[in-house]
Design a protein around this motif. Sequence first.
Motif, PDB file in Angstrom:
ATOM      1  N   VAL A 143     -71.862  58.326   5.514  1.00  0.00           N
ATOM      2  CA  VAL A 143     -72.180  56.910   5.268  1.00  0.00           C
ATOM      3  C   VAL A 143     -73.021  56.772   4.017  1.00  0.00           C
ATOM      4  O   VAL A 143     -72.753  55.927   3.145  1.00  0.00           O
ATOM      5  CB  VAL A 143     -72.916  56.299   6.483  1.00  0.00           C
ATOM      6  N   GLU A 144     -74.069  57.588   3.900  1.00  0.00           N
ATOM      7  CA  GLU A 144     -74.958  57.520   2.738  1.00  0.00           C
ATOM      8  C   GLU A 144     -74.204  57.803   1.441  1.00  0.00           C
ATOM      9  O   GLU A 144     -74.443  57.162   0.410  1.00  0.00           O
ATOM     10  CB  GLU A 144     -76.114  58.521   2.896  1.00  0.00           C
ATOM     11  N   LYS A 154     -71.946  54.830   0.619  1.00  0.00           N
ATOM     12  CA  LYS A 154     -72.813  53.758   0.109  1.00  0.00           C
ATOM     13  C   LYS A 154     -73.202  54.020  -1.344  1.00  0.00           C
ATOM     14  O   LYS A 154     -73.203  53.116  -2.174  1.00  0.00           O
ATOM     15  CB  LYS A 154     -74.079  53.647   0.960  1.00  0.00           C
ATOM     16  N   LEU A 188     -69.593  51.896   8.956  1.00  0.00           N
ATOM     17  CA  LEU A 188     -69.465  51.037   7.770  1.00  0.00           C
ATOM     18  C   LEU A 188     -68.695  49.758   8.100  1.00  0.00           C
ATOM     19  O   LEU A 188     -69.011  48.690   7.568  1.00  0.00           O
ATOM     20  CB  LEU A 188     -68.767  51.808   6.647  1.00  0.00           C
ATOM     21  N   ILE A 212     -69.194  46.485   5.663  1.00  0.00           N
ATOM     22  CA  ILE A 212     -69.163  46.991   4.298  1.00  0.00           C
ATOM     23  C   ILE A 212     -67.726  47.326   3.910  1.00  0.00           C
ATOM     24  O   ILE A 212     -67.337  47.197   2.755  1.00  0.00           O
ATOM     25  CB  ILE A 212     -70.085  48.226   4.165  1.00  0.00           C
ATOM     26  N   ILE A 213     -66.937  47.756   4.905  1.00  0.00           N
ATOM     27  CA  ILE A 213     -65.525  48.033   4.672  1.00  0.00           C
ATOM     28  C   ILE A 213     -64.700  47.283   5.711  1.00  0.00           C
ATOM     29  O   ILE A 213     -65.230  46.820   6.724  1.00  0.00           O
ATOM     30  CB  ILE A 213     -65.210  49.545   4.748  1.00  0.00           C
ATOM     31  N   VAL A 241     -63.127  48.273   0.504  1.00  0.00           N
ATOM     32  CA  VAL A 241     -64.524  47.855   0.377  1.00  0.00           C
ATOM     33  C   VAL A 241     -64.557  46.337   0.373  1.00  0.00           C
ATOM     34  O   VAL A 241     -63.842  45.692  -0.396  1.00  0.00           O
ATOM     35  CB  VAL A 241     -65.153  48.393  -0.929  1.00  0.00           C
ATOM     36  N   LEU A 298     -77.667  48.189   6.885  1.00  0.00           N
ATOM     37  CA  LEU A 298     -76.859  49.061   6.029  1.00  0.00           C
ATOM     38  C   LEU A 298     -76.462  48.355   4.736  1.00  0.00           C
ATOM     39  O   LEU A 298     -76.173  48.995   3.738  1.00  0.00           O
ATOM     40  CB  LEU A 298     -75.591  49.509   6.762  1.00  0.00           C
TER      41      LEU A 298
END
Length: 236
Positions: free
Chosen positions: A17-18, A21, A59, A64-65, A75, A87
């Motif tokens: 995830v990081e 991002k 996500l 975010i997605i 995205v 997030l």
Amino acid sequence: MREVKPIRRKKVSEEVVEEIKRLIEQGELPSDSKLPSEKELSDIFGVGRSSIREALSMLAAARIIETRQGEGTFVRKVDLSDYIHPLVLSIVAKKEQTLHLLETRKIIELGTVELAALRADEQDLKEMKKALLDFEHQLEMGEAGVEADFAFHRAVAIASKNPILIQVFDNLSPVLKQSLDYTLYQNIGNLEKRRSVLQEHKQILVCVEKRDLQGAVACMRQHLENVRQKLLALKE
């Protein structure tokens, strides 16, 4: 030594995830771009597909997605309705979205300060004064004063005695702190600007104490307008 919690290692999915991002932040995965397949991501990151699936689920939950039927995973464009998810906070375009948030604050806080001037009791005034003292102390220590700034605005919201307005303010609090952090840190090294924010808060308090509804609204409006002007003057 006091009892402490053991340090928890990050799960592989959290590390994925990081990294995703980071790719979004740096523009390598811009809005509306298609993500590689699960297998490709598994190969790219060198982790199992179960970890990839878990990361993508996180996500997606943060909006975010998004998965488009028959097309793949893309995205999303982050907007204000997404802000309260933690997030999302680190990948918004800070200046542009902070200006959008400021417009929202103006709508909410002009109403809350008017009600605060009408309804604030002694405890409310005490909380506002404490926030101002904390802010002043933090400025003297060379700090940005994010927590004290937030505490003052929340004290005003609480003084409105309107539970729905208070809930709206609290729902926005994660991104509000993020925006305060962004704007106040621009003033680090400029004591005059930092003190001007404190003085604006003091003027709001004076009006609330005097039950001056119009004055309280005017002072809050000017305070938020000053923030807007400072934002407009910033480079991205």
